[in-house]
Design an enzyme around this catalytic site. Structure first.
Site, PDB file in Angstrom:
ATOM      1  N   CYS A   1     -13.602  -0.571   7.741  1.00 23.63           N
ATOM      2  CA  CYS A   1     -12.653  -0.937   6.685  1.00 23.63           C
ATOM      3  C   CYS A   1     -12.797  -0.005   5.485  1.00 23.63           C
ATOM      4  CB  CYS A   1     -12.918  -2.365   6.206  1.00 23.63           C
ATOM      5  SG  CYS A   1     -12.909  -3.596   7.526  1.00 23.63           S
TER       6      CYS A   1
ATOM      7  N   LYS B   1     -10.564   5.498   4.114  1.00 23.96           N
ATOM      8  CA  LYS B   1     -11.857   4.996   4.573  1.00 23.96           C
ATOM      9  C   LYS B   1     -13.006   5.497   3.703  1.00 23.96           C
ATOM     10  CE  LYS B   1     -14.938   3.077   6.960  1.00 23.96           C
ATOM     11  NZ  LYS B   1     -15.743   3.012   5.768  1.00 23.96           N
TER      12      LYS B   1
ATOM     13  N   CYS C   1       0.812  -1.220   0.000  1.00 23.62           N
ATOM     14  CA  CYS C   1       0.000   0.000   0.000  1.00 23.62           C
ATOM     15  C   CYS C   1       0.845   1.270   0.000  1.00 23.62           C
ATOM     16  CB  CYS C   1      -0.943  -0.012   1.193  1.00 23.62           C
ATOM     17  SG  CYS C   1      -1.957  -1.497   1.221  1.00 23.62           S
TER      18      CYS C   1
ATOM     19  N   HIS D   1      -9.353   3.401  -1.658  1.00 19.95           N
ATOM     20  CA  HIS D   1      -7.975   2.909  -1.548  1.00 19.95           C
ATOM     21  C   HIS D   1      -7.602   2.042  -2.749  1.00 19.95           C
ATOM     22  CE1 HIS D   1      -4.251   1.576   0.027  1.00 19.95           C
ATOM     23  NE2 HIS D   1      -4.657   0.581   0.791  1.00 19.95           N
TER      24      HIS D   1
END
Ligand SMILES: [Zn+2]
Lengths: 388, 133
Positions: free
Chosen positions: A210, A331, A84, A335
């Site tokens: 998540c 969030k 990430c 992402h």
């Protein structure tokens, strides 16, 4: 001291995209060209991040493909992969290259598709994300990435009494910020009750703790300190720290410390000649609500153990004393793995230029980006300052 | 050279996996500084030494952290618990099981090494079970 400057930004909406990786990336890159007022002929190199295209779309060796798509064939092009933290690492290398005089102006970007547009469902994507944990000593247990951050967060809760309600406040705040970001994956508010009522993914995380699986791309034009003055609205990069931590999780001395973030922050603060108290806001890697709490302590915004209470008290809100993730964060903004690090740089640049619209903070002078990869094995911290 | 390579293999992943299948958990210990690691590595993180020796880790420990995975990857069926177990001076990541009517595992619970599971593609993982008090 200025190490490099960002003189142009571009970003797609984060969400679901049908476009191929090259075409998706081109939208971000071309708007970064336009924002900087440059043509491809002005770009000397291409530093690019994509984490999982080989697994998700059978697409590798993307740097020259994307360079061709955006008019850069011929320049040196390289791809970075650090889970990430992929495109923050591309950004770090670009800053170093212009600082060292190797290249003068560089296009830096990232792109990823993670939604079912890839043809992969939740189980398959969960398996692909888990490839960033240790192949031999972690993957065979069935550990997932929500599981990794759940293990970090559960230990933090045990040590400091951090509560599920405090975690939920992170989601509520970031969803609220996301409603002011037209590029965010989620444009709706949520409540603590809604978060706590959503199904468990890996305890203590509910679905609403998540970040989503997103598609998207982000790009910035980075140039040397000397050249920056010839552009409109340069924003200076004054520190970039980069550190790693032991992998697998069982080797880390203090699981919830996220030591790589602390080490990278120390480097970045030292380069910029500032302390955490002099940073006006941060974009941090909130892949899960607990990750934001841990990050807010690792970058020194709050004392260890105070990240949860600070979130609950509203201190990290747009109008709080320590705003975190004005963009909505991973969030709410979304992402797309390899695009996330550069998207944080886009938000820092817009905030410091005063161009962040409804989520604009009150005249911020200095911002910090915290981009974490894998099981907190990699962290890159960047500090940017408004040019006065 | 070949002797050196053999030596490396003797404390590496294959040895760890073989030991696991024989109900032993292998860590490594540094002959030079004494540091212990829950999983094999080739160079000591604390002192840089290559003199790492296999050590049998205790088969009883406590839960350092644990989570219940309800959304598993392809190849696994949830829900199940994954935890990090403190065994002596080291920690290992493992599947955590309880008796059906036991409470869910929690941090600081005592756990015992109770066997090995294997993925579809043949990779073993340790299983620990919470001790009934
Ligand atoms: Zn040693």
């Amino acid at each position: 001291m200025t190490r490099a400057s960002v003189v142009g930004t571009g970003m797609t909406t984060f969400g679901v995209h049908e476009s191929s990786l090259p075409e998706l990336f081109a939208r971000a890159a071309l708007s970064a060209y336009d924002d900087a007022g440059v043509d491809p002929a002005d770009i000397d190199a291409f530093y690019f991040g994509n984490a999982m295209g080989g697994q998700t779309e059978n697409d590798t060796h993307l740097a020259p493909t994307l360079a061709t798509e955006v008019g850069l064939a011929g320049v040196p092009a390289q791809r970075f992969e650090d889970a990430c933290a992929t495109s923050a690492n591309a950004f770090k290398n670009a800053v170093q290259a212009v600082e060292a005089g190797i290249h003068d102006t560089i296009l830096v970007g990232g792109v990823e598709r993670c939604t079912p547009e890839t043809g992969k469902g939740t189980g398959e994507m969960t398996r692909i994300f888990a490839s960033a944990s240790h192949r031999q000593y972690e993957q065979p247990t069935g550990l997932t990435f929500p599981g990794v951050f759940a293990l970090l967060t559960k230990r933090h809760m045990h040590e400091y009494g951090t509560t599920e309600e405090q975690l939920a406040h992170v989601a509520v705040k970031n969803h609220g910020n996301g409603t002011h970001n037209p590029r965010a994956h989620f444009g709706s508010e949520t409540t603590v009750e809604e978060v706590l009522d959503s199904p468990i993914v890996a305890d203590p995380f509910h679905l609403m703790d998540c970040c989503p699986f997103s598609d998207g791309a982000a790009a910035v034009v980075v140039t040397s300190d000397d050249s920056a003055a010839s552009f409109d609205g340069p924003v200076d990069v004054t520190g970039v720290g980069h550190a790693t931590d032991l992998v697998p999780l069982g080797l880390k001395p203090t699981l919830h410390a996220t030591q790589a973030a602390r080490d990278a922050a120390t480097q970045a603060y030292e380069q910029a000649g500032v302390t955490a108290d002099e940073i006006d806001f941060a974009e941090v890697h909130d892949c899960f609500t607990g990750a934001e709490v841990l990050a807010s302590e690792a970058i020194g915004f709050f004392e260890d153990g105070q990240g949860g209470p600070a979130a609950e008290a509203g201190r990290t809100a747009l109008d709080g004393d320590r705003p975190i993730n004005p963009s909505g964060g991973l969030k709410a903004k979304g992402h797309p793995i390899g695009a996330t690090g550069v998207a944080q740089i886009v938000e820092l640049t817009e905030q410091l230029r005063g161009e962040a619209g409804d989520r604009q903070l009150d005249d911020p002078q200095r911002g910090l980006a915290h981009n974490l990869g894998g099981d907190a094995g990699t962290t890159v911290i960047s500090i940017m300052e408004a040019r006065t | 050279m070949s002797a050196n390579m053999d030596e490396t293999v003797s404390v590496g992943y294959e040895a760890w996996a073989d030991a696991l299948r024989s109900d032993r958990i292998l860590g490594v210990s540094c002959s030079d500084c004494g540091a212990t690691y829950g999983t094999p590595i080739s160079v000591c993180h604390d002192c840089g030494s290559r003199n790492l020796e296999s050590v049998d880790l205790p088969t009883e420990g406590t839960l350092y952290s644990v989570t219940r995975v309800e959304v598993p990857p392809t190849g696994f069926e949830g829900p199940y618990h994954v935890g990090i177990v403190q065994v002596g001076a080291a920690r290992v990541t493992a599947r955590i099981e309880t008796d059906a009517d036991d409470a869910p595992p929690e941090i600081d619970d005592s756990v015992v090494f109770s066997g090995v599971m294997e993925t579809d593609d043949g990779l073993p993982a340790p299983v620990f079970t919470t001790e009934t008090s």
